[in-house]
Motif scaffolding. Structure first.
Motif, mmCIF file in Angstrom:
data_model
loop_
_atom_site.group_PDB
_atom_site.id
_atom_site.type_symbol
_atom_site.label_atom_id
_atom_site.label_comp_id
_atom_site.label_asym_id
_atom_site.label_seq_id
_atom_site.Cartn_x
_atom_site.Cartn_y
_atom_site.Cartn_z
ATOM 1 N N ASN A 66 0.882 -1.205 0.145
ATOM 2 C CA ASN A 66 0.067 -0.046 -0.136
ATOM 3 C C ASN A 66 0.938 1.263 0.061
ATOM 4 O OD1 ASN A 66 -2.620 -1.156 -0.372
ATOM 5 N ND2 ASN A 66 -2.581 -1.526 2.038
ATOM 6 N N LEU A 67 1.890 1.183 0.688
ATOM 7 C CA LEU A 67 2.905 2.236 0.657
ATOM 8 C C LEU A 67 3.419 2.467 -0.705
ATOM 9 C CD1 LEU A 67 4.783 4.185 2.303
ATOM 10 C CD2 LEU A 67 6.274 2.242 2.631
ATOM 11 N N LEU A 68 3.908 1.287 -1.385
ATOM 12 C CA LEU A 68 4.262 1.828 -2.587
ATOM 13 C C LEU A 68 3.253 2.074 -3.861
ATOM 14 C CD1 LEU A 68 6.658 -1.483 -2.960
ATOM 15 C CD2 LEU A 68 7.346 0.749 -2.923
ATOM 16 N N LYS A 69 2.034 1.611 -3.364
ATOM 17 C CA LYS A 69 1.141 1.949 -4.394
ATOM 18 C C LYS A 69 0.704 3.455 -4.125
ATOM 19 C CE LYS A 69 -3.053 0.882 -2.881
ATOM 20 N NZ LYS A 69 -4.301 0.229 -2.475
ATOM 21 N N VAL A 74 3.566 1.014 -7.762
ATOM 22 C CA VAL A 74 3.128 -0.159 -8.027
ATOM 23 C C VAL A 74 1.799 -0.110 -8.469
ATOM 24 C CG1 VAL A 74 1.982 -1.959 -6.440
ATOM 25 C CG2 VAL A 74 4.352 -1.953 -6.652
ATOM 26 N N LEU A 75 1.417 -0.904 -9.420
ATOM 27 C CA LEU A 75 0.222 -0.861 -10.091
ATOM 28 C C LEU A 75 -0.688 -1.916 -9.373
ATOM 29 C CD1 LEU A 75 -2.068 0.255 -12.095
ATOM 30 C CD2 LEU A 75 -1.399 -1.647 -13.454
ATOM 31 N N GLU A 76 -1.972 -1.781 -8.619
ATOM 32 C CA GLU A 76 -2.584 -2.751 -7.902
ATOM 33 C C GLU A 76 -3.882 -3.097 -8.851
ATOM 34 O OE1 GLU A 76 -4.197 -3.217 -3.610
ATOM 35 O OE2 GLU A 76 -5.393 -1.673 -4.527
ATOM 36 N N LEU A 77 -3.719 -4.434 -9.149
ATOM 37 C CA LEU A 77 -4.987 -5.083 -9.878
ATOM 38 C C LEU A 77 -6.024 -5.582 -8.805
ATOM 39 C CD1 LEU A 77 -3.349 -6.591 -12.904
ATOM 40 C CD2 LEU A 77 -4.572 -4.231 -12.783
ATOM 41 N N GLY A 78 -6.962 -4.830 -8.614
ATOM 42 C CA GLY A 78 -8.038 -5.602 -7.505
ATOM 43 C C GLY A 78 -8.984 -6.211 -8.254
ATOM 44 N N PHE A 79 -9.515 -7.508 -7.631
ATOM 45 C CA PHE A 79 -10.569 -8.408 -8.267
ATOM 46 C C PHE A 79 -11.470 -8.630 -7.056
ATOM 47 C CE2 PHE A 79 -6.714 -9.181 -10.723
ATOM 48 C CZ PHE A 79 -7.369 -9.067 -11.907
#
Lengths: 144, 144
Positions: A66-69, A74-79
């Motif tokens: 979450n810090l990197l996001k 960082v790209l987070e791909l949520g599902f």
DNA sequence: GTGCTTGCAAACAGTTTGCAGATAG
DNA sequence: CTATCTGCAAACTGTTTGCAAGCAC
């Protein structure tokens, strides 16, 4: 798009610049993230880090991701149905191709995707901030 | 893309054809779904149904939505951070424009999106089954 | 030494499931 | 009449949070 080692150095520099501490667990995660070709999940990263640092907890992995996001690294791909997946090599919106059977995720080349953002903004009056384009299908291996 | 009343009749016919029972709760949900311009959440639908049928439970709403999804009559937009949203008017993949502030969702006109599916399939060897394209931004009202 | 970070466990939230009683056909 | 459906409550799952102890700087 840089090689894993220089991407790793970029991430280290970024954290230092923001006065975040470089704990061994974080450094290990940065190393994995910098070479994350396979769009790993938090659990997958956690299990790799546990090899070197057996006391690491999932919470630490989530917190660092979450810090990197938040830093845009960082790209987070949520599902909604499945674990989130993370891309630390290309932390900007880009298309993904997801195998619905083996859950492998790859980055296909797709032309003129960014033009669509412009088109939508002009047509709707929205201020478009980001986008997400996912294709779902069967990879060659999973077509039996 | 048909008007709400004929869409409602379509849904009724579809359920009958598959020998599903037309309970009052289901009929009420079909009516809402058939005119779902605003991409409602399950909770939102549940609260509307409760007005007419106060004993309805969320579970019934979820079960019926999943039924309709399996029949291909409802498009589910899942979010990892937020409630799922449902589109029963256009139950096929199409772009969405999501306001990150008020969470309103609309359907923008975007040209040549389906061409991209073909392009990805040819380029990668995947059998592409579906896709999802979401734009995130601020709607005119939320740009203050 | 200071206060950010870790690791544990509990909390969280939306959705799903199990089951007994109700009801559509 | 009977199999499906409802409604309740408990379970589930991935992620987040609170807090005391640990450690980077």
């Amino acid at each position: 798009m840089s090689d894993p080692e220089s991407r790793f150095q970029q991430l280290i520099t970024k954290l230092k610049a923001h006065d975040y501490r470089l704990t061994p667990q974080r450094v290990a995660l940065l190393r994995l993230i910098a070479s994350s070709e396979g769009h790993p999940s938090a659990t997958h990263l956690y299990e790799q880090i546990k090899v070197q640092f057996p006391t690491t907890s999932p919470a630490t992995v989530y917190k660092t991701l979450n810090l990197l996001k938040d830093l845009g690294e960082v790209l987070e791909l949520g599902f909604s149905n499945d674990d989130n997946r993370y891309d630390g090599s290309r932390p900007y919106p880009h298309p993904h191709l997801i195998c619905v059977r083996c859950r492998k995720i790859m980055d296909p080349q797709v032309s003129h995707v960014d033009d669509l953002t412009q088109e939508v903004a002009e047509l709707t009056g929205y201020q478009v901030i980001s986008h997400r384009l996912d294709f779902y299908g069967l990879c060659p291996d999973c077509q039996q």
